[in-house]
Scaffold this motif. Structure first.
Motif, short mmCIF file in Angstrom:
data_model
loop_
_atom_site.label_atom_id
_atom_site.label_comp_id
_atom_site.label_asym_id
_atom_site.label_seq_id
_atom_site.Cartn_x
_atom_site.Cartn_y
_atom_site.Cartn_z
N GLU A 182 0.88 -1.16 0.03
CA GLU A 182 -0.13 0.06 0.20
C GLU A 182 0.90 1.19 -0.12
O GLU A 182 1.93 1.19 0.55
CB GLU A 182 -0.93 -0.06 1.23
CG GLU A 182 -2.15 -0.89 1.31
CD GLU A 182 -1.46 -2.20 2.08
OE1 GLU A 182 -2.40 -3.19 2.26
OE2 GLU A 182 -0.24 -2.44 2.15
N THR A 183 0.32 2.26 -0.51
CA THR A 183 1.00 3.58 -0.48
C THR A 183 0.72 4.39 0.91
O THR A 183 -0.32 3.59 1.52
CB THR A 183 0.42 4.64 -1.75
OG1 THR A 183 -0.84 4.88 -1.47
CG2 THR A 183 0.70 3.98 -2.86
N PRO A 184 1.48 5.02 1.63
CA PRO A 184 1.00 5.91 2.50
C PRO A 184 -0.50 6.05 2.68
O PRO A 184 -1.10 5.80 3.72
CB PRO A 184 2.04 6.73 2.67
CG PRO A 184 3.53 6.41 2.11
CD PRO A 184 2.72 5.50 1.06
N ARG A 185 -1.11 6.73 1.51
CA ARG A 185 -2.38 7.14 1.53
C ARG A 185 -3.31 6.24 1.70
O ARG A 185 -4.15 6.08 2.46
CB ARG A 185 -2.72 8.12 0.30
CG ARG A 185 -3.89 8.57 0.27
CD ARG A 185 -4.10 9.68 1.24
NE ARG A 185 -5.59 10.07 1.15
CZ ARG A 185 -5.77 11.45 1.82
NH1 ARG A 185 -4.97 12.07 2.67
NH2 ARG A 185 -7.12 11.47 1.99
N GLU A 186 -3.03 4.92 0.92
CA GLU A 186 -3.87 3.89 1.06
C GLU A 186 -3.79 3.32 2.62
O GLU A 186 -4.81 2.80 2.98
CB GLU A 186 -3.30 2.77 -0.01
CG GLU A 186 -3.56 3.46 -1.42
CD GLU A 186 -3.25 2.30 -2.35
OE1 GLU A 186 -3.54 2.33 -3.69
OE2 GLU A 186 -2.04 1.59 -2.08
N ALA A 187 -2.64 3.17 3.16
CA ALA A 187 -2.33 2.71 4.50
C ALA A 187 -3.27 3.48 5.47
O ALA A 187 -3.90 2.70 6.33
CB ALA A 187 -0.89 2.88 4.75
N VAL A 188 -2.94 4.74 5.51
CA VAL A 188 -4.11 5.65 6.47
C VAL A 188 -5.51 5.23 6.18
O VAL A 188 -6.28 5.18 7.24
CB VAL A 188 -3.72 7.02 6.45
CG1 VAL A 188 -2.27 7.17 6.99
CG2 VAL A 188 -3.82 7.56 5.25
N GLU A 189 -6.00 5.25 4.96
CA GLU A 189 -7.46 4.91 4.66
C GLU A 189 -7.66 3.53 5.15
O GLU A 189 -8.93 3.25 5.57
CB GLU A 189 -7.63 5.13 3.33
CG GLU A 189 -7.38 6.49 2.82
CD GLU A 189 -7.66 7.00 1.46
OE1 GLU A 189 -7.89 6.07 0.76
OE2 GLU A 189 -7.87 7.95 1.24
N ALA A 190 -6.86 2.67 5.16
CA ALA A 190 -7.01 1.27 5.47
C ALA A 190 -7.18 0.90 6.91
O ALA A 190 -7.87 0.13 7.49
CB ALA A 190 -5.81 0.20 4.98
N LEU A 191 -6.58 1.88 7.73
CA LEU A 191 -6.78 1.94 9.38
C LEU A 191 -8.13 2.36 9.39
O LEU A 191 -9.07 1.87 10.31
CB LEU A 191 -5.77 3.01 10.03
CG LEU A 191 -6.07 2.98 11.42
CD1 LEU A 191 -5.72 1.54 12.03
CD2 LEU A 191 -5.02 3.92 12.04
#
Length: 287
Positions: free
Chosen positions: A42-51
């Motif tokens: 995941e990109t950082p943006r995708e990772a924060v949205e995944a949380l």
């Protein structure tokens, strides 16, 4: 419980986020919380949205429900949840800068207020679900944080808390040189263990229906922040002046502590799922 050698309060927390506002948004974005890597790709943006998605899944949200984001930051989580889950969200932040940014990015069904959660003014049993992503750490009175959440939730409602926690291996130098400075520099009145959080939640009337230690899935956040911050300091003279001249610059420079705290096990990252008893007195299904 780790308590910093200089006491912190809501005024200090607000000043921290107002002061470092441009740095936080430049280095990490409008989600002021860890990323959550499920695949590692995941990109950082995708990772924060995944949380955020992980929190929403644990809350079992249904369209039309009324929710509370406790310590909502820039409102990014509230906006994502409102759009993807079809719910209404009221967010609480201590930071005027964060609220101003949120007001400039409105989404239907989202209301962001500058107000202390410990004096939230909500009616009893008035919301269906609540969450606190890395905000309970900033609460001066953590038992009251849980008590207020329990009070405002309707019977059967859920609270999900994502929290920085004291690890089981946090004695000696790890507490003194890692966790205590992290609390002081990050304006955390205290940092608790998993057991302390569960005891406070239970005392407030919640049933703990789920817990997961996701430290390995989130720790990458700080390596990315370190790399981005270093680049900013090297190439952007204006932002370098903002970061190094900030009243709260210690938090910016404490990133290496965060990396080491995770690596040594001194600090952990946990996700709690808590349930208020329903009308019949039961806590609902575990999970």
């Amino acid at each position: 419980m780790i308590v910093p050698d200089i006491s912190q309060d809501a005024v200090a927390v607000a000043d921290h986020y107002d002061d470092l506002d441009p740095v936080y948004r430049r280095v990490w974005g409008d989600h002021v919380h860890h990323g959550y890597w499920l695949t590692g790709r995941e990109t950082p943006r995708e990772a924060v949205e995944a949380l955020v998605d992980a929190v929403g899944d644990r809350l079992r949200l249904a369209p039309g429900q009324t929710c509370v984001d406790i310590g909502c930051g820039y409102g990014a989580t509230a906006r994502q949840v409102a759009v993807t889950r079809g719910v209404r969200v009221t967010g609480f932040t201590l930071s005027a800068e964060q609220a101003q940014y949120a007001a400039a990015h409105p989404v239907p069904g989202v209301d962001i207020q500058v107000r202390d959660w410990l004096a939230n003014g909500l009616a009893d049993a008035s919301v269906d679900a609540a969450w606190a992503i890395e905000s309970s750490e900033h609460m001066v009175d953590k038992p009251r944080f849980f008590a207020e959440a329990h009070r405002v939730l309707a019977p059967g409602g859920r609270l999900v808390v994502c929290a920085w926690l004291v690890g089981t291996d946090a004695r000696g130098w790890k507490g003194r040189h890692l966790l205590e400075p992290i609390c002081r520099e990050g304006r955390l009145p205290s940092m608790g263990t998993r057991e302390e959080y569960e005891a406070m939640a239970t005392a407030a009337g919640f049933t703990v229906t789920g817990y997961e230690d996701v430290s390995r899935r989130v720790a990458r956040t700080w390596w990315i922040c370190a790399g981005r911050l270093l680049k900013v300091l090297l190439v952007d003279r204006e932002m370098r002046g903002v970061a190094l001249g900030a009243r709260n610059r210690g938090a910016v420079l404490s990133i290496p502590r965060m990396i080491l705290a995770y690596r040594t096990g001194a600090m952990r990252y946990g996700i709690f799922t808590l349930t208020k008893a329903g009308e019949n007195g039961t806590a609902g299904d575990p999970g």
